[in-house]
Design a protein around this motif. Structure first.
Motif, PDB file in Angstrom:
ATOM      1  N   ILE A 126       0.836  -1.208   0.000  1.00 12.20           N
ATOM      2  CA  ILE A 126       0.000   0.000   0.000  1.00 12.20           C
ATOM      3  C   ILE A 126       0.868   1.255   0.000  1.00 12.20           C
ATOM      4  CG2 ILE A 126      -1.674   1.330   1.344  1.00 12.20           C
ATOM      5  CD1 ILE A 126      -2.942  -1.278   2.155  1.00 12.20           C
ATOM      6  N   PHE A 127       1.895   1.256   0.849  1.00  8.43           N
ATOM      7  CA  PHE A 127       2.848   2.378   0.824  1.00  8.43           C
ATOM      8  C   PHE A 127       3.415   2.573  -0.555  1.00  8.43           C
ATOM      9  CE2 PHE A 127       3.752   1.525   5.387  1.00  8.43           C
ATOM     10  CZ  PHE A 127       3.295   2.742   5.814  1.00  8.43           C
ATOM     11  N   PHE A 128       3.830   1.468  -1.087  1.00  5.36           N
ATOM     12  CA  PHE A 128       4.514   1.482  -2.369  1.00  5.36           C
ATOM     13  C   PHE A 128       3.620   2.092  -3.440  1.00  5.36           C
ATOM     14  CE2 PHE A 128       6.355  -0.214  -6.178  1.00  5.36           C
ATOM     15  CZ  PHE A 128       7.711  -0.361  -5.894  1.00  5.36           C
ATOM     16  N   MET A 129       2.375   1.595  -3.545  1.00  6.51           N
ATOM     17  CA  MET A 129       1.484   2.091  -4.588  1.00  6.51           C
ATOM     18  C   MET A 129       1.027   3.509  -4.288  1.00  6.51           C
ATOM     19  SD  MET A 129       1.755  -0.304  -6.663  1.00  6.51           S
ATOM     20  CE  MET A 129       0.816   0.404  -7.982  1.00  6.51           C
ATOM     21  N   ARG A 130       0.953   3.846  -3.010  1.00  3.46           N
ATOM     22  CA  ARG A 130       0.560   5.207  -2.645  1.00  3.46           C
ATOM     23  C   ARG A 130       1.572   6.207  -3.210  1.00  3.46           C
ATOM     24  NH1 ARG A 130       2.202   7.687   2.062  1.00  3.46           N
ATOM     25  NH2 ARG A 130       1.135   9.635   2.567  1.00  3.46           N
ATOM     26  N   GLN A 131       2.858   5.859  -3.111  1.00  2.00           N
ATOM     27  CA  GLN A 131       3.891   6.737  -3.664  1.00  2.00           C
ATOM     28  C   GLN A 131       3.645   6.996  -5.153  1.00  2.00           C
ATOM     29  OE1 GLN A 131       6.377   8.143  -2.081  1.00  2.00           O
ATOM     30  NE2 GLN A 131       6.022   7.163  -0.104  1.00  2.00           N
ATOM     31  N   TYR A 132       3.328   5.922  -5.862  1.00  2.00           N
ATOM     32  CA  TYR A 132       3.112   6.071  -7.301  1.00  2.00           C
ATOM     33  C   TYR A 132       1.849   6.873  -7.580  1.00  2.00           C
ATOM     34  CZ  TYR A 132       6.965   3.184  -8.799  1.00  2.00           C
ATOM     35  OH  TYR A 132       8.220   2.710  -9.058  1.00  2.00           O
ATOM     36  N   CYS A 133       0.791   6.627  -6.798  1.00  2.00           N
ATOM     37  CA  CYS A 133      -0.464   7.326  -7.027  1.00  2.00           C
ATOM     38  C   CYS A 133      -0.333   8.809  -6.751  1.00  2.00           C
ATOM     39  CB  CYS A 133      -1.565   6.741  -6.141  1.00  2.00           C
ATOM     40  SG  CYS A 133      -2.035   5.085  -6.636  1.00  2.00           S
ATOM     41  N   MET A 134       0.507   9.163  -5.772  1.00  3.39           N
ATOM     42  CA  MET A 134       0.626  10.579  -5.430  1.00  3.39           C
ATOM     43  C   MET A 134       1.199  11.381  -6.589  1.00  3.39           C
ATOM     44  SD  MET A 134       1.242  10.963  -1.392  1.00  3.39           S
ATOM     45  CE  MET A 134       2.907  10.476  -1.233  1.00  3.39           C
ATOM     46  N   SER A 135       1.987  10.712  -7.438  1.00  2.00           N
ATOM     47  CA  SER A 135       2.587  11.450  -8.542  1.00  2.00           C
ATOM     48  C   SER A 135       1.631  11.621  -9.727  1.00  2.00           C
ATOM     49  CB  SER A 135       3.868  10.742  -8.999  1.00  2.00           C
ATOM     50  OG  SER A 135       3.536   9.482  -9.516  1.00  2.00           O
ATOM     51  N   LEU A 136       0.445  10.998  -9.645  1.00  2.00           N
ATOM     52  CA  LEU A 136      -0.524  11.196 -10.733  1.00  2.00           C
ATOM     53  C   LEU A 136      -1.144  12.592 -10.610  1.00  2.00           C
ATOM     54  CD1 LEU A 136      -2.459   7.792 -10.548  1.00  2.00           C
ATOM     55  CD2 LEU A 136      -0.647   8.405 -12.152  1.00  2.00           C
ATOM     56  N   PRO A 137      -1.280  13.322 -11.731  1.00  2.00           N
ATOM     57  CA  PRO A 137      -1.861  14.666 -11.639  1.00  2.00           C
ATOM     58  C   PRO A 137      -3.361  14.621 -11.323  1.00  2.00           C
ATOM     59  CG  PRO A 137      -1.394  14.078 -13.915  1.00  2.00           C
ATOM     60  CD  PRO A 137      -0.840  12.982 -13.075  1.00  2.00           C
ATOM     61  N   ASP A 138      -3.790  15.485 -10.388  1.00  2.00           N
ATOM     62  CA  ASP A 138      -5.197  15.550  -9.998  1.00  2.00           C
ATOM     63  C   ASP A 138      -6.096  15.929 -11.174  1.00  2.00           C
ATOM     64  OD1 ASP A 138      -4.889  14.895  -7.316  1.00  2.00           O
ATOM     65  OD2 ASP A 138      -4.205  16.921  -6.852  1.00  2.00           O
ATOM     66  N   GLU A 139      -5.551  16.757 -12.071  1.00  2.00           N
ATOM     67  CA  GLU A 139      -6.370  17.281 -13.177  1.00  2.00           C
ATOM     68  C   GLU A 139      -6.965  16.148 -14.017  1.00  2.00           C
ATOM     69  OE1 GLU A 139      -3.000  18.330 -12.962  1.00  2.00           O
ATOM     70  OE2 GLU A 139      -3.637  19.891 -11.560  1.00  2.00           O
ATOM     71  N   MET A 140      -6.161  15.091 -14.178  1.00  2.00           N
ATOM     72  CA  MET A 140      -6.619  13.965 -14.983  1.00  2.00           C
ATOM     73  C   MET A 140      -7.936  13.404 -14.458  1.00  2.00           C
ATOM     74  SD  MET A 140      -3.525  11.499 -16.120  1.00  2.00           S
ATOM     75  CE  MET A 140      -3.804  10.425 -14.766  1.00  2.00           C
ATOM     76  N   MET A 141      -8.000  13.268 -13.129  1.00  2.00           N
ATOM     77  CA  MET A 141      -9.196  12.694 -12.526  1.00  2.00           C
ATOM     78  C   MET A 141     -10.358  13.676 -12.535  1.00  2.00           C
ATOM     79  SD  MET A 141      -7.207  10.715  -9.608  1.00  2.00           S
ATOM     80  CE  MET A 141      -5.630  11.319 -10.137  1.00  2.00           C
TER      81      MET A 141
END
Lengths: 287, 294
Positions: free
Chosen positions: A165-180
């Motif tokens: 979960i930590f690991f994937m959280r790191q990756y998810c945080m780098s996704l831009p909010d605008e996309m969502m």
């Protein structure tokens, strides 16, 4: 650029440097020899006859290659199904864990919700519960749930993976909010956002975490050896230990079985070495 | 109308996303660990009635020499490999970090290979290599004249501990080297350059620049190794079964023996609870170390 040039210029001057760098090279080569030699011995011993295993002077490479060791494993010792079990177990548990970890990692990275802080601390704290300490109660719970001698008994506890979960959280945080946001305005529902927008962008995270989880599960030993009892349900690590016999251990077969367990992983890791190394370091430091 | 529906989804979605983890965590981790505490207060063989006996198991455990021995063995094994691992690991890492090293990719992989190869497989290879009479290590040592009598690698208490420690070293050297390498890559090259201009030798810069600047990473590796050493199981289980004379018995191995070989589930659970507390203390220590520095 300038810096490296300067260093190189400084480095090539003087024979003293050549000496120390050759010394370094030799030292590195010696250490590598030590790490690789046991693997060489493993492969060599897997093709020996049992009478060639413990002899003095040692046989480095057997004069006749005893491929029948492998045949015996597959034909008489059920290593076909055992290898399949290892593969099935590692793949299934990795895939499901990746989904669960990315879902939770995404939630912790990109959503605001009540109790988020507390729940995240709980995930963090759960890392402190060592699996070894839960074996006894889990074993008696398993008796009631009919999970003894069942590969799901190995898979299920490993699916709750705080590290992942930590690991994937790191990756998810780098996704831009605008996309969502954009997708939401277009009327995408939340699950579709995850599936269509988040998942495709987590590919490198999946590769990194996936290879770590796969390797870990493939080599998993303690818990599988406790609950996997019958030969048809064993994984490779468990089956190797089960070949041991107090009077007459067939070390040539154990070595051949070890090759079956080591070789596929060696190939996978050579292909994914960048992801594995980067993932393990990230995981260790950030986790 | 649509907006509010989306909003509602946004409120619910995160809970749905984290629920698989929490359900599994409660069933397979939290409940068992609490149950473990309860079992540790009973006399139970795993299938019959649980007999509540209070702290009897703990009293017995704390006066059990094997328990203290298992902690002592782990400490000795730790002392046998961690200093070597960190020192050699750091030297190798600084070589891989230099501009002039050749074959970096190959060496990095060669050192890392033991870390992902099955421990069970490697342990069996070590059994072959370390066999007293006909193992390769003894015959090579004898043929080059280093020893006259074979070394009982797995058959005398101190050598057995040493062998387990060497196997752990074998597995973890490359991994720790990679961690230290990441630490080194954060050090500015200018420092070495300045030291070089000032006439410092490589060895001097290693001791006065490298070591102080990777201190935090060294500490981190030490903490990971502490957790790892106290959780050792597979290596001693396969190499020595905890012997000879329990000299390679570790807490987890003792837990395994008491539970799945002797079926003293109550007693085993008291070991599990102590092990849990030990791991928790180390983890909390680790977190504090890292919070302080960041």
């Amino acid at each position: 650029m300038e810096k490296t040039l300067k260093l190189k210029a400084a480095g090539t001057s003087g024979s003293k440097h050549i000496w120390s760098s050759s010394l370094a090279f030799v030292l590195m080569a010696v250490v590598s020899l030590f790490t690789l030699f046991p693997l060489f011995w493993l492969f060599s011993s897997s093709l020996k006859d049992i009478s060639e295993i413990f002899v003095n002077p040692p046989i480095w490479i057997p004069s006749t290659l005893h491929w029948e060791n492998f045949r015996e494993l597959f034909v008489e010792r059920k290593f076909g199904i055992i290898t399949w079990n290892s593969f099935l177990l590692s793949t299934t548990s990795t895939l499901i864990a990746l989904i669960f970890c990315s879902l939770a990692g995404f939630a912790f990275a990109k959503y605001k919700f009540k109790g988020k802080q507390f729940l995240f601390v709980l995930v963090l704290a759960s890392l402190m519960i060592p699996h070894e300490a839960t074996m006894v109660p889990l074993f008696s719970i398993y008796k009631n749930m009919h999970l003894i001698d069942n590969i799901w008994g190995v898979i299920l506890p490993d699916l709750a993976n705080a590290f992942g979960i930590f690991f994937m959280r790191q990756y998810c945080m780098s996704l831009p909010d605008e996309m969502m946001e954009a997708a939401r305005i277009d009327g995408c529902n939340e699950f579709k956002i995850f599936r269509k927008i988040v998942l495709p962008n987590l590919r490198s995270g999946f590769a990194g975490l996936g290879i770590i989880l796969f390797v870990k599960q493939w080599n998993n030993f303690l818990w599988p050896s406790v609950i996997l009892r019958s030969q048809e349900n064993m994984t490779l690590s468990v089956a190797l230990k089960a070949l041991e016999d107090s009077n007459n251990t067939p070390y040539h077969l154990i070595m051949a079985g070890s090759v079956i367990s080591v070789l596929p992983l060696l190939i996978i890791v050579l292909i994914f070495q960048k992801q594995l190394i980067a993932g393990m370091i990230d995981g260790a430091i950030k986790g | 109308m649509k907006a509010s529906k989306l909003n509602k989804q946004m409120l619910v979605a995160p809970y749905i996303y984290i629920s698989p983890y929490f359900i599994l965590f409660f069933v397979f981790s939290l409940y068992p660990i609490l149950y473990s505490i309860y079992i540790s207060l009973t006399d139970w063989n795993g299938s019959g009635e649980k007999l509540f006996i209070g702290f009897e198991n703990y009293i017995q455990l704390f006066s059990d020499n094997d328990f203290w021995l298992s902690l002592w063995n782990s400490t000795l094994i730790f002392l046998m490999y961690v200093p070597i691992m960190l020192f050699v690991g750091l030297i190798l890492a600084s070589m891989l970090n230099s501009n002039w090293m050749v074959g970096k990719g190959f060496f990095r992989m060669a050192l890392f290979v033991p870390n992902f190869v099955s421990v069970v497989a490697v342990s069996f290879v070590f059994i072959l290599l370390l066999n007293t009479q006909d193992g390769l290590v003894n015959s090579v040592l004898r043929s080059i004249g280093l020893i006259d009598n074979p070394i009982p690698w797995l058959e005398s208490p101190w050598w057995a501990r040493f062998s387990v420690a060497m196997m752990v070293l074998y597995r973890w050297l490359g991994y720790n080297m990679l961690l230290l390498l990441t630490g080194l890559q954060n050090i500015s090259k200018d420092l070495y350059e300045a030291a070089y201009v000032d006439g410092a030798t490589k060895i001097k810069s290693f001791f006065f620049i490298t070591i102080p600047l990777v201190k935090k990473m060294l500490l981190f590796c030490t903490v990971l190794s502490t957790i790892g050493t106290f959780s050792l199981f597979t290596e001693p289980f396969i190499l020595t079964q905890g012997g000879p004379l329990n000299s390679t018995l570790t807490p987890v191995l003792m837990l395994y023996r008491e539970s799945f070989q002797n079926f003293n589930f109550g007693y085993a659970s008291s070991i599990a609870v102590c092990f849990f507390i030990l791991m928790m203390v180390i983890s909390l220590l680790q977190m504090r170390i890292f919070d302080d520095k960041e």
